[in-house]
Design a protein around this motif. Structure first.
Motif, PDB file in Angstrom:
ATOM      1  N   GLU A  77      -7.320  30.245  55.261  1.00  0.00           N
ATOM      2  CA  GLU A  77      -6.684  29.094  54.623  1.00  0.00           C
ATOM      3  C   GLU A  77      -7.546  27.864  54.833  1.00  0.00           C
ATOM      4  O   GLU A  77      -8.148  27.683  55.903  1.00  0.00           O
ATOM      5  N   SER A  78      -7.605  27.012  53.796  1.00  0.00           N
ATOM      6  CA  SER A  78      -8.475  25.843  53.804  1.00  0.00           C
ATOM      7  C   SER A  78      -7.639  24.571  53.733  1.00  0.00           C
ATOM      8  O   SER A  78      -6.646  24.506  52.996  1.00  0.00           O
ATOM      9  N   GLY A  82      -7.056  34.722  73.783  1.00  0.00           N
ATOM     10  CA  GLY A  82      -7.745  35.168  72.590  1.00  0.00           C
ATOM     11  C   GLY A  82      -8.774  34.160  72.100  1.00  0.00           C
ATOM     12  O   GLY A  82      -9.129  33.194  72.790  1.00  0.00           O
ATOM     13  N   ARG A  83      -9.251  34.385  70.874  1.00  0.00           N
ATOM     14  CA  ARG A  83     -10.266  33.522  70.268  1.00  0.00           C
ATOM     15  C   ARG A  83      -9.872  33.217  68.827  1.00  0.00           C
ATOM     16  O   ARG A  83      -9.104  33.951  68.205  1.00  0.00           O
ATOM     17  N   ILE A  84     -10.420  32.118  68.312  1.00  0.00           N
ATOM     18  CA  ILE A  84     -10.145  31.705  66.939  1.00  0.00           C
ATOM     19  C   ILE A  84     -11.466  31.423  66.235  1.00  0.00           C
ATOM     20  O   ILE A  84     -12.422  30.930  66.848  1.00  0.00           O
ATOM     21  N   ASN A  85     -11.506  31.767  64.961  1.00  0.00           N
ATOM     22  CA  ASN A  85     -12.701  31.603  64.134  1.00  0.00           C
ATOM     23  C   ASN A  85     -12.393  30.633  63.004  1.00  0.00           C
ATOM     24  O   ASN A  85     -11.443  30.845  62.237  1.00  0.00           O
ATOM     25  N   ILE A  86     -13.194  29.544  62.917  1.00  0.00           N
ATOM     26  CA  ILE A  86     -13.015  28.543  61.869  1.00  0.00           C
ATOM     27  C   ILE A  86     -14.374  28.214  61.263  1.00  0.00           C
ATOM     28  O   ILE A  86     -15.420  28.617  61.787  1.00  0.00           O
ATOM     29  N   SER A  87     -14.346  27.480  60.164  1.00  0.00           N
ATOM     30  CA  SER A  87     -15.582  26.963  59.570  1.00  0.00           C
ATOM     31  C   SER A  87     -15.333  25.533  59.119  1.00  0.00           C
ATOM     32  O   SER A  87     -14.223  25.176  58.698  1.00  0.00           O
ATOM     33  N   LEU A  88     -16.387  24.695  59.229  1.00  0.00           N
ATOM     34  CA  LEU A  88     -16.307  23.281  58.880  1.00  0.00           C
ATOM     35  C   LEU A  88     -17.370  22.938  57.839  1.00  0.00           C
ATOM     36  O   LEU A  88     -18.489  23.455  57.888  1.00  0.00           O
ATOM     37  N   VAL A 103      -0.970  28.545  62.888  1.00  0.00           N
ATOM     38  CA  VAL A 103      -1.833  27.514  63.467  1.00  0.00           C
ATOM     39  C   VAL A 103      -1.492  26.159  62.859  1.00  0.00           C
ATOM     40  O   VAL A 103      -1.334  26.034  61.642  1.00  0.00           O
ATOM     41  N   LYS A 104      -1.380  25.141  63.739  1.00  0.00           N
ATOM     42  CA  LYS A 104      -1.262  23.748  63.319  1.00  0.00           C
ATOM     43  C   LYS A 104      -2.610  23.064  63.509  1.00  0.00           C
ATOM     44  O   LYS A 104      -3.280  23.270  64.529  1.00  0.00           O
ATOM     45  N   VAL A 105      -2.997  22.226  62.537  1.00  0.00           N
ATOM     46  CA  VAL A 105      -4.308  21.584  62.561  1.00  0.00           C
ATOM     47  C   VAL A 105      -4.130  20.076  62.447  1.00  0.00           C
ATOM     48  O   VAL A 105      -3.406  19.588  61.558  1.00  0.00           O
ATOM     49  N   TYR A 106      -4.777  19.329  63.356  1.00  0.00           N
ATOM     50  CA  TYR A 106      -4.790  17.869  63.331  1.00  0.00           C
ATOM     51  C   TYR A 106      -6.235  17.388  63.342  1.00  0.00           C
ATOM     52  O   TYR A 106      -7.113  18.040  63.914  1.00  0.00           O
ATOM     53  N   ILE A 140     -13.538  19.560  55.247  1.00  0.00           N
ATOM     54  CA  ILE A 140     -12.887  20.812  54.879  1.00  0.00           C
ATOM     55  C   ILE A 140     -12.857  21.720  56.099  1.00  0.00           C
ATOM     56  O   ILE A 140     -13.904  22.063  56.659  1.00  0.00           O
ATOM     57  N   VAL A 141     -11.663  22.092  56.508  1.00  0.00           N
ATOM     58  CA  VAL A 141     -11.463  22.958  57.664  1.00  0.00           C
ATOM     59  C   VAL A 141     -10.882  24.278  57.184  1.00  0.00           C
ATOM     60  O   VAL A 141      -9.804  24.309  56.571  1.00  0.00           O
ATOM     61  N   ASN A 142     -11.602  25.360  57.440  1.00  0.00           N
ATOM     62  CA  ASN A 142     -11.141  26.699  57.073  1.00  0.00           C
ATOM     63  C   ASN A 142     -10.706  27.445  58.323  1.00  0.00           C
ATOM     64  O   ASN A 142     -11.520  27.681  59.232  1.00  0.00           O
TER      65      ASN A 142
END
Length: 418
Positions: free
Chosen positions: A186-187, A122-128, A160-163, A138-140
Motif C-alpha cells: 500500500e502506498s 519481527g521486521r518490516i519492509n518499506i520503500s521511500l 500499520v499506522k504511518v505518521y 511517497i511511502v510504500n
C-alpha cells in the motif's frame, strides 16, 4: 598382588599382544604360535582366579551402588568389572562432572534470556521516494515478517499506522487476517517540501486488530534520518527491525498558554493561546479539541472551567482567558491540571493529553509557575508538551492519599478588602 593381576585380564592380553608384535617392519608371528600363547595365558589366569578368596559380586550390587551417597568412597568397593575405576583418569573437585560441558549451556541460557527481554517483534519492509512535481513523500508499506502471535490461535491480525512527524496526519493500511507474515503493498503520500525532509521523522506503528477489545500494539519503527540511504530521487527499499512497545511513542502535541497573577486582587489568569500537532482522535484524521482547566488543592478538585470547541483541526487557536480567585496564602497549596479533550457528539469525550502547573509540579510546569510568582502582574507564556493521562492519574492518587492523611484543604477565599 594376585587380585590386581586378575582384575584386568583383557588389558594384560592387549599388553601381551603389543609386546610380541614389536614394530610395523618386523615380520608377523605365525598364527599357530599366537594361538598357543593365548591359550597358555588364559590357563594361567584361570589358575590365579581359583587361588583368590574374594567373593564374586552379584547383580544386586549394581542397583545398590546407584543409591550410595556421593560422600562414600565408591571406588574402594569391589563390585566387579562393571564398576572398574580407570586408574589413568584425573580426578577433579567435582568427581566425574565435567564443568566445560555446562559452560556452553549456561551461555546459551543467558543468550536466550536476553532474547526474551528484547522480545523480537519481527521486521518490516518499506520503500521511500520523493515526488518533485507534487512535492510529496511517497511511502510504500510492502510487507512484514516474523510478527509475534497476539491471538490465542497462534496468529495475529496486523495493520500499520504511518505518521510523518511532527504533523499529526495519519495513514493506515488494511487489516490482514490470521497471518504473521502480511503483505501490504500500500502506498501513501505525505505533502511536504523537500527542504523540510531533514527535520521530519517517519513513524510506523504495527497493531493487532481486535474486534471486541482494544487493539494490541505489536511494535514500532522510527526513521530519524530519511536521507540515511539515498536522496530519495529514486525508490529506496528499506528493511527495519520492529522494536517492542506497549503504546505509541508519537507525540501527543503541545499547548501554549500564559499565566498571570495579581497578588493584590488574588486573581490568577490562565490564557489558553493555541495548540499544535495534536493527536488525531477521529476517523477523518482530525479532532474536535477543547481545553479543560481544573483547580486542584492537595488532590481535591475545587473548580473546573473549559474553553470553546474547535471543529476538525489539529492546530486550534483559542486566545481565551480562564480566571480563578486564589488568595496569596493559598498559592503554595494549589495547582492547575490542564487537559486537552476531543469532543464527541456520541459517547464520552476522549483525553488527548494532559499537563500540570504548580509549586509541586515537575519540570517545566513548576518552572512556569515559579516564574509567574517571581514576576507578578506580567503574563508569562510557554509551550508545554502533553503527556498521557495515566501518568497524571498516578499523581492524582498520590496527592489524594496525602490529602486524606493531612486533613482538609483550606478553600481559596477572597482576599481581604484594603
Amino acid at each position: 598382588m594376585a587380585t590386581e593381576k586378575v582384575k584386568d585380564p583383557v588389558g594384560s592380553m592387549g599388553f601381551l599382544e603389543a609386546a610380541v608384535k614389536i614394530s610395523r617392519t618386523s615380520p608377523d608371528i605365525p598364527a599357530d604360535v599366537q594361538l598357543s600363547m593365548r591359550e597358555h595365558f588364559l590357563r594361567r589366569t584361570q589358575r590365579m582366579q581359583r587361588q583368590t578368596t574374594e567373593p564374586a559380586s552379584s547383580t544386586r550390587h549394581n542397583s545398590f551402588k546407584r543409591h550410595l551417597p556421593r560422600q562414600m568412597q565408591v571406588g574402594s568397593l569391589d563390585l566387579g568389572n562393571d564398576y572398574m575405576v580407570d586408574r589413568d583418569e584425573k580426578p577433579t573437585s567435582l568427581g566425574r562432572i565435567q564443568p566445560e560441558l555446562y559452560q556452553q549451556k549456561a551461555s546459551d541460557s543467558e543468550e536466550s534470556s536476553k532474547n526474551g527481554k528484547e522480545k523480537n517483534c519481527g521486521r518490516i519492509n518499506i520503500s521511500l521516494k520523493y515526488d518533485y512535481e507534487n512535492e510529496a513523500l511517497i511511502v510504500n508499506i510492502l510487507r512484514a515478517v516474523d510478527l509475534p502471535a497476539k491471538d490465542l490461535c497462534g496468529t495475529s491480525d496486523p495493520y500499520v499506522k504511518v505518521y510523518l512527524l511532527p504533523d499529526r496526519k495519519k495513514f493506515q493500511t488494511r487489516v490482514h487476517r490470521k497471518t504473521l507474515n502480511p503483505t501490504f503493498n500500500e502506498s501513501f503520500q505525505f505533502p511536504v517540501p523537500y527542504d523540510e525532509l531533514p527535520v521530519r521523522k517517519l513513524h510506523m506503528s504495527v497493531f493487532d486488530f481486535d474486534r471486541f477489545s482494544r487493539h494490541d500494539m505489536i511494535g514500532e519503527v522510527v526513521l530519524e534520518n530519511l536521507f540515511e540511504t539515498s536522496d530519495l530521487s529514486r525508490e529506496t527499499n528499506i528493511w527495519r527491525d520492529i522494536e517492542y512497545a506497549t503504546s505509541e511513542s508519537v507525540d501527543l502535541g503541545e499547548i501554549m498558554f500564559s499565566l498571570c497573577y495579581l497578588p493584590t486582587a488574588g486573581r490568577l489568569t490562565l490564557t489558553v493561546i493555541k495548540c499544535r500537532n495534536l493527536k488525531a482522535m477521529d476517523i477523518t484524521g482530525y479532532s474536535d479539541p477543547y481545553v479543560k482547566v481544573s483547580l486542584i488543592c492537595d488532590g481535591r478538585r475545587l473548580k473546573k472551567k473549559k474553553t470553546s470547541i474547535k471543529k476538525n483541526t489539529l492546530n486550534p487557536t483559542y486566545n481565551e482567558a480562564i480566571i480563578f480567585d486564589i488568595p496569596p496564602d493559598s498559592m503554595d497549596h494549589v495547582s492547575l491540571h490542564i487537559s486537552v479533550m476531543d469532543y464527541d457528539l456520541v459517547g464520552h469525550n476522549e483525553i488527548i493529553g494532559v499537563m500540570r502547573v504548580g509549586s509541586h509540579a515537575e519540570g517545566l510546569g513548576r518552572d512556569h509557575w515559579n516564574e509567574m510568582l517571581a514576576y507578578p502582574r506580567k503574563p508569562i507564556a510557554h509551550w508545554h508538551p502533553l503527556l498521557e493521562s495515566k501518568k497524571s492519574e498516578k499523581e492524582w492518587k498520590a496527592r489524594t492519599a496525602s490529602f486524606d492523611s493531612q486533613g482538609s484543604c483550606p478553600s481559596p477565599r477572597p482576599p481581604a478588602s484594603p
